[in-house]
Design a protein around this motif. Structure first.
Motif, PDB file in Angstrom:
ATOM      1  N   LYS A  52       0.843  -1.211   0.000  1.00  0.00           N
ATOM      2  CA  LYS A  52       0.000   0.000   0.000  1.00  0.00           C
ATOM      3  C   LYS A  52       0.871   1.251   0.000  1.00  0.00           C
ATOM      4  O   LYS A  52       0.675   2.167  -0.810  1.00  0.00           O
ATOM      5  CB  LYS A  52      -0.922  -0.008   1.227  1.00  0.00           C
ATOM      6  CG  LYS A  52      -1.701   1.294   1.442  1.00  0.00           C
ATOM      7  CD  LYS A  52      -2.543   1.216   2.707  1.00  0.00           C
ATOM      8  CE  LYS A  52      -3.151   2.569   3.062  1.00  0.00           C
ATOM      9  NZ  LYS A  52      -4.148   3.028   2.053  1.00  0.00           N
ATOM     10  N   GLU A  53       1.851   1.264   0.901  1.00  0.00           N
ATOM     11  CA  GLU A  53       2.738   2.426   1.020  1.00  0.00           C
ATOM     12  C   GLU A  53       3.484   2.707  -0.293  1.00  0.00           C
ATOM     13  O   GLU A  53       3.509   3.839  -0.789  1.00  0.00           O
ATOM     14  CB  GLU A  53       3.741   2.174   2.152  1.00  0.00           C
ATOM     15  CG  GLU A  53       4.825   3.227   2.308  1.00  0.00           C
ATOM     16  CD  GLU A  53       5.966   2.737   3.184  1.00  0.00           C
ATOM     17  OE1 GLU A  53       7.127   3.080   2.887  1.00  0.00           O
ATOM     18  OE2 GLU A  53       5.709   2.003   4.167  1.00  0.00           O
ATOM     19  N   LEU A  54       4.080   1.674  -0.869  1.00  0.00           N
ATOM     20  CA  LEU A  54       4.887   1.845  -2.076  1.00  0.00           C
ATOM     21  C   LEU A  54       4.036   2.152  -3.302  1.00  0.00           C
ATOM     22  O   LEU A  54       4.412   2.975  -4.143  1.00  0.00           O
ATOM     23  CB  LEU A  54       5.727   0.590  -2.320  1.00  0.00           C
ATOM     24  CG  LEU A  54       6.781   0.264  -1.252  1.00  0.00           C
ATOM     25  CD1 LEU A  54       7.456  -1.075  -1.553  1.00  0.00           C
ATOM     26  CD2 LEU A  54       7.823   1.378  -1.162  1.00  0.00           C
ATOM     27  N   ALA A  55       2.887   1.502  -3.416  1.00  0.00           N
ATOM     28  CA  ALA A  55       2.023   1.716  -4.584  1.00  0.00           C
ATOM     29  C   ALA A  55       1.457   3.127  -4.585  1.00  0.00           C
ATOM     30  O   ALA A  55       1.445   3.808  -5.621  1.00  0.00           O
ATOM     31  CB  ALA A  55       0.891   0.688  -4.595  1.00  0.00           C
ATOM     32  N   GLU A  56       0.995   3.577  -3.434  1.00  0.00           N
ATOM     33  CA  GLU A  56       0.397   4.913  -3.369  1.00  0.00           C
ATOM     34  C   GLU A  56       1.453   6.007  -3.522  1.00  0.00           C
ATOM     35  O   GLU A  56       1.162   7.085  -4.056  1.00  0.00           O
ATOM     36  CB  GLU A  56      -0.376   5.078  -2.065  1.00  0.00           C
ATOM     37  CG  GLU A  56      -1.633   4.210  -2.028  1.00  0.00           C
ATOM     38  CD  GLU A  56      -2.444   4.335  -0.747  1.00  0.00           C
ATOM     39  OE1 GLU A  56      -3.569   3.826  -0.711  1.00  0.00           O
ATOM     40  OE2 GLU A  56      -1.931   4.942   0.227  1.00  0.00           O
ATOM     41  N   ALA A  57       2.688   5.725  -3.086  1.00  0.00           N
ATOM     42  CA  ALA A  57       3.777   6.693  -3.272  1.00  0.00           C
ATOM     43  C   ALA A  57       4.176   6.780  -4.748  1.00  0.00           C
ATOM     44  O   ALA A  57       4.500   7.866  -5.254  1.00  0.00           O
ATOM     45  CB  ALA A  57       4.976   6.295  -2.426  1.00  0.00           C
ATOM     46  N   ALA A  58       4.143   5.639  -5.442  1.00  0.00           N
ATOM     47  CA  ALA A  58       4.536   5.611  -6.858  1.00  0.00           C
ATOM     48  C   ALA A  58       3.452   6.170  -7.770  1.00  0.00           C
ATOM     49  O   ALA A  58       3.749   6.694  -8.846  1.00  0.00           O
ATOM     50  CB  ALA A  58       4.872   4.189  -7.280  1.00  0.00           C
ATOM     51  N   GLY A 266       9.060  -4.591  -3.958  1.00  0.00           N
ATOM     52  CA  GLY A 266       9.525  -4.010  -2.702  1.00  0.00           C
ATOM     53  C   GLY A 266       8.817  -4.607  -1.504  1.00  0.00           C
ATOM     54  O   GLY A 266       9.436  -4.868  -0.456  1.00  0.00           O
ATOM     55  N   ALA A 267       7.512  -4.819  -1.633  1.00  0.00           N
ATOM     56  CA  ALA A 267       6.737  -5.420  -0.534  1.00  0.00           C
ATOM     57  C   ALA A 267       7.173  -6.857  -0.283  1.00  0.00           C
ATOM     58  O   ALA A 267       7.228  -7.316   0.871  1.00  0.00           O
ATOM     59  CB  ALA A 267       5.249  -5.371  -0.875  1.00  0.00           C
ATOM     60  N   THR A 268       7.506  -7.576  -1.357  1.00  0.00           N
ATOM     61  CA  THR A 268       7.955  -8.966  -1.235  1.00  0.00           C
ATOM     62  C   THR A 268       9.274  -9.040  -0.488  1.00  0.00           C
ATOM     63  O   THR A 268       9.442  -9.878   0.421  1.00  0.00           O
ATOM     64  CB  THR A 268       8.105  -9.589  -2.642  1.00  0.00           C
ATOM     65  OG1 THR A 268       6.832  -9.571  -3.294  1.00  0.00           O
ATOM     66  CG2 THR A 268       8.621 -11.009  -2.570  1.00  0.00           C
ATOM     67  N   GLU A 269      10.198  -8.186  -0.843  1.00  0.00           N
ATOM     68  CA  GLU A 269      11.487  -8.153  -0.142  1.00  0.00           C
ATOM     69  C   GLU A 269      11.286  -7.870   1.345  1.00  0.00           C
ATOM     70  O   GLU A 269      11.893  -8.513   2.210  1.00  0.00           O
ATOM     71  CB  GLU A 269      12.372  -7.082  -0.774  1.00  0.00           C
ATOM     72  CG  GLU A 269      13.779  -7.019  -0.181  1.00  0.00           C
ATOM     73  CD  GLU A 269      14.647  -5.955  -0.831  1.00  0.00           C
ATOM     74  OE1 GLU A 269      15.772  -5.740  -0.330  1.00  0.00           O
ATOM     75  OE2 GLU A 269      14.217  -5.331  -1.823  1.00  0.00           O
TER      76      GLU A 269
END
Length: 334
Positions: A52-58, A266-269
């Protein structure tokens, strides 16, 4: 004249309203519902929040990721149907849940196939492992990533657990899986399908003699308090596949889909690093508690288990594919 002016004003007002509505509709973000069945504190829960964090930031303003933990939207039995109907966009079921859609994913249940987590990672990242993410596309399911829970360890209420013969005649709790049932029958043990919530009491009362779980499950469910021996078998993966609706995914604009792929990576890592840390921590906690003996296995012990399990590999080879099993074995070489 007054009437015409009124009509003109109304017309302009309507045009403005429709224009604003169109702009609002155009600006409305794509809502992505990510539903899962565990707590937010787990690696899966944290992975969903990181996505959620990475997708919404991108994709600011373009996507809104709504995370629903703890079966808030759908439980284990309903989430797949909900995904296929489009009621949610992303879920992350355990790998054992996919055998009705493809037998190939049963490879992760084959016992003693992977030496360790590094080997599992190499296979999942390989062309063969990645091909499994696309293996259910004809059924409407697109895999996005593998998330770890951990490698399974075998535990019993007996003092000795080093070789295959040590489990003969014992009752083991298993998940509903044809491979896991065959695994214990091959060993001369008696597999018992039980809901996870019933396992502690079943071990405590002797309804079953043993189980197989990652360290994190053993510690969090206090299984080490009702088992005498936990062997470091690392014999199978208790992992998840993060999946989405294939039609919905293919219908996204290319730039959005590419950004979501990066966010998922990124979330997977993040999730897998956390899973490793938690399992290491909980193994230490179990050792410190001193209630169950942690039994290390030698290379010779593991070789004996692997030899005993070859008939199970052969039994399911037709559905999984010899090429996949060969690729998995090759991943044991760094």
């Amino acid at each position: 004249m007054k009437f015409s002016t009124t009509r003109l004003a109304a017309s302009l007002g309507l045009s403005l309203t429709l224009g604003l509505a169109a702009m609002t509709a155009q600006a409305a973000p794509t809502v992505i519902k990510f539903s899962h069945v565990v707590a937010e504190s787990t690696p899966k829960g944290q992975g969903a929040l990181k996505f959620k964090e990475l997708a919404e930031a991108a994709l600011p303003g373009k996507v809104e990721v709504q995370v629903f933990p703890n079966s808030q939207l759908f439980g284990d039995g309903k989430e797949m149907e909900a995904l296929l109907l489009g009621d949610v966009q992303i879920i992350a079921p355990s790998l054992a849940k996919f055998d009705r859609y493809t037998k190939k994913v049963q490879i992760f249940d084959l016992p003693f196939l992977f030496d360790d987590m590094a080997a599992l990672d190499r296979f999942q990242a390989s062309p063969a492992g990645q091909s499994l993410l696309d293996s259910m596309k004809s059924k409407g399911i697109q895999g996005l990533a593998y998330w770890h829970n951990g490698l399974k360890q075998m535990s019993t209420n007996k003092d000795k657990l080093t070789r295959p013969e040590d489990v003969k005649g014992l009752k083991f709790r298993i998940q509903a899986s044809d491979v896991l049932e065959a695994q214990f029958r091959q060993l001369g043990a008696n597999p018992q399908k039980l809901a996870f919530a019933e396992v502690y009491q079943a071990l405590q009362t002797g309804v079953v003699d043993g189980a197989e779980n990652p360290w994190s499950n053993i510690y969090s469910q206090k299984f080490h308090e009702v088992q005498k021996t936990i062997a470091v078998t690392n014999h199978g993966a208790l992992d998840y596949m993060v999946i989405t609706n294939a039609g919905w995914w293919d219908g996204l604009p290319a730039d959005v889909r590419d950004a979501l792929k990066k966010a998922m990576a990124g979330a997977t890592e993040h999730a897998n690093k956390l899973a490793a840390e938690i399992n290491d921590r909980d193994q230490k906690r179990i050792a410190e508690a001193g209630k169950a003996k942690i039994q290390p296995l030698s290379k010779e012990d593991i070789a004996a288990w692997r030899t005993a399990m070859h008939p199970v590999w052969e039994k399911f080879q037709g559905g999984i594919g010899k090429d996949l099993i060969d690729a998995a074995q090759a991943s044991n070489q760094p």
